[in-house]
Design a protein around this motif. Sequence first.
Motif, PDB file in Angstrom:
ATOM      1  N   LEU A 163      46.564  36.959  43.219  1.00 10.13           N
ATOM      2  CA  LEU A 163      45.392  37.118  43.930  1.00 10.13           C
ATOM      3  C   LEU A 163      44.770  38.773  43.409  1.00 10.13           C
ATOM      4  N   VAL A 164      45.879  39.227  44.404  1.00 13.04           N
ATOM      5  CA  VAL A 164      46.021  41.050  44.132  1.00 13.04           C
ATOM      6  C   VAL A 164      45.429  41.850  43.027  1.00 13.04           C
ATOM      7  N   LYS A 165      46.483  41.366  41.879  1.00 16.14           N
ATOM      8  CA  LYS A 165      46.847  41.807  40.584  1.00 16.14           C
ATOM      9  C   LYS A 165      45.242  41.574  39.531  1.00 16.14           C
ATOM     10  N   LYS A 166      44.616  39.922  40.290  1.00 14.89           N
ATOM     11  CA  LYS A 166      43.290  39.757  39.609  1.00 14.89           C
ATOM     12  C   LYS A 166      42.145  40.653  40.514  1.00 14.89           C
ATOM     13  N   ALA A 167      42.290  41.238  41.688  1.00 18.66           N
ATOM     14  CA  ALA A 167      41.137  41.849  42.291  1.00 18.66           C
ATOM     15  C   ALA A 167      41.242  43.858  41.813  1.00 18.66           C
ATOM     16  N   VAL A 168      42.501  44.212  41.240  1.00 18.29           N
ATOM     17  CA  VAL A 168      42.571  44.958  41.412  1.00 18.29           C
ATOM     18  C   VAL A 168      42.048  45.274  39.626  1.00 18.29           C
ATOM     19  N   VAL A 169      41.854  44.721  38.585  1.00 19.04           N
ATOM     20  CA  VAL A 169      41.401  43.820  37.454  1.00 19.04           C
ATOM     21  C   VAL A 169      40.291  43.953  37.424  1.00 19.04           C
ATOM     22  N   TYR A 170      39.521  42.894  38.101  1.00 19.78           N
ATOM     23  CA  TYR A 170      38.249  43.002  38.838  1.00 19.78           C
ATOM     24  C   TYR A 170      37.548  43.938  38.850  1.00 19.78           C
ATOM     25  N   ILE A 171      38.504  44.873  40.523  1.00 17.35           N
ATOM     26  CA  ILE A 171      37.544  46.000  40.264  1.00 17.35           C
ATOM     27  C   ILE A 171      37.692  47.506  39.343  1.00 17.35           C
ATOM     28  N   TYR A 172      38.133  46.997  38.029  1.00 16.33           N
ATOM     29  CA  TYR A 172      38.369  48.231  37.330  1.00 16.33           C
ATOM     30  C   TYR A 172      37.357  48.312  36.196  1.00 16.33           C
ATOM     31  N   GLU A 173      37.193  46.871  36.365  1.00 15.99           N
ATOM     32  CA  GLU A 173      36.307  45.721  35.028  1.00 15.99           C
ATOM     33  C   GLU A 173      34.453  46.593  35.519  1.00 15.99           C
ATOM     34  N   GLN A 174      34.381  46.188  37.147  1.00 14.52           N
ATOM     35  CA  GLN A 174      33.270  46.199  37.667  1.00 14.52           C
ATOM     36  C   GLN A 174      32.292  47.463  37.473  1.00 14.52           C
ATOM     37  N   ARG A 175      33.715  48.150  38.076  1.00 17.61           N
ATOM     38  CA  ARG A 175      34.208  49.841  37.764  1.00 17.61           C
ATOM     39  C   ARG A 175      33.221  50.860  36.378  1.00 17.61           C
ATOM     40  N   LEU A 221      34.967  46.425  46.326  1.00 17.52           N
ATOM     41  CA  LEU A 221      35.785  46.425  47.402  1.00 17.52           C
ATOM     42  C   LEU A 221      36.079  45.028  48.048  1.00 17.52           C
ATOM     43  N   ASP A 222      34.845  45.143  48.912  1.00 16.25           N
ATOM     44  CA  ASP A 222      34.232  43.801  49.260  1.00 16.25           C
ATOM     45  C   ASP A 222      33.827  42.621  48.703  1.00 16.25           C
ATOM     46  N   GLN A 223      33.340  43.105  47.767  1.00 16.67           N
ATOM     47  CA  GLN A 223      33.144  41.494  46.756  1.00 16.67           C
ATOM     48  C   GLN A 223      34.914  41.484  46.180  1.00 16.67           C
ATOM     49  N   ALA A 224      35.848  41.522  45.675  1.00 17.56           N
ATOM     50  CA  ALA A 224      36.759  41.471  45.438  1.00 17.56           C
ATOM     51  C   ALA A 224      37.169  41.015  46.714  1.00 17.56           C
ATOM     52  N   GLY A 225      37.196  41.154  47.890  1.00 21.21           N
ATOM     53  CA  GLY A 225      37.957  40.910  48.840  1.00 21.21           C
ATOM     54  C   GLY A 225      37.503  39.448  49.299  1.00 21.21           C
ATOM     55  N   MET A 226      36.224  39.560  49.097  1.00 16.80           N
ATOM     56  CA  MET A 226      36.019  37.515  49.432  1.00 16.80           C
ATOM     57  C   MET A 226      36.061  37.121  48.241  1.00 16.80           C
ATOM     58  N   ARG A 227      36.382  37.310  46.460  1.00 17.62           N
ATOM     59  CA  ARG A 227      35.841  36.662  45.379  1.00 17.62           C
ATOM     60  C   ARG A 227      37.848  35.905  45.459  1.00 17.62           C
ATOM     61  N   PHE A 228      38.542  36.984  45.759  1.00 11.83           N
ATOM     62  CA  PHE A 228      39.622  36.665  46.138  1.00 11.83           C
ATOM     63  C   PHE A 228      40.378  36.478  46.701  1.00 11.83           C
ATOM     64  N   ASN A 229      40.121  36.152  48.135  1.00 13.23           N
ATOM     65  CA  ASN A 229      40.324  35.632  49.438  1.00 13.23           C
ATOM     66  C   ASN A 229      40.950  36.559  49.967  1.00 13.23           C
ATOM     67  N   LEU A 230      41.017  38.109  50.159  1.00 16.01           N
ATOM     68  CA  LEU A 230      42.030  38.559  49.921  1.00 16.01           C
ATOM     69  C   LEU A 230      41.691  38.885  51.793  1.00 16.01           C
ATOM     70  N   SER A 231      43.578  39.287  52.168  1.00 17.09           N
ATOM     71  CA  SER A 231      43.413  39.676  53.988  1.00 17.09           C
ATOM     72  C   SER A 231      43.071  40.760  53.891  1.00 17.09           C
TER      73      SER A 231
END
Length: 61
Positions: A10-22, A33-43
């Motif tokens: 999930l963290v790896k997917k969040a990194v990819v998501y942020i790179y793409e969205q940036r 960062l907030d969106q990735a945390g919610m989307r991938f259910n990060l602690s």
Amino acid sequence: MTTIMPQSELVKKAVVYIYEQRKKYPKNFNKLLDQAGMRFNLSPKEAEMLKDFFKQSESDH
């Protein structure tokens, strides 16, 4: 049907998501960062690690 993924995936997917969205929204980093945390259910700890990762990668450039 929901598939359970290991947290590291999930963290790896969040990194990819942020790179793409940036690429699309370069000025909204904290919002991404907030969106990735919610989307991938990060602690909170994982979200902080994600933030530190991007800060470190930016300082390396």
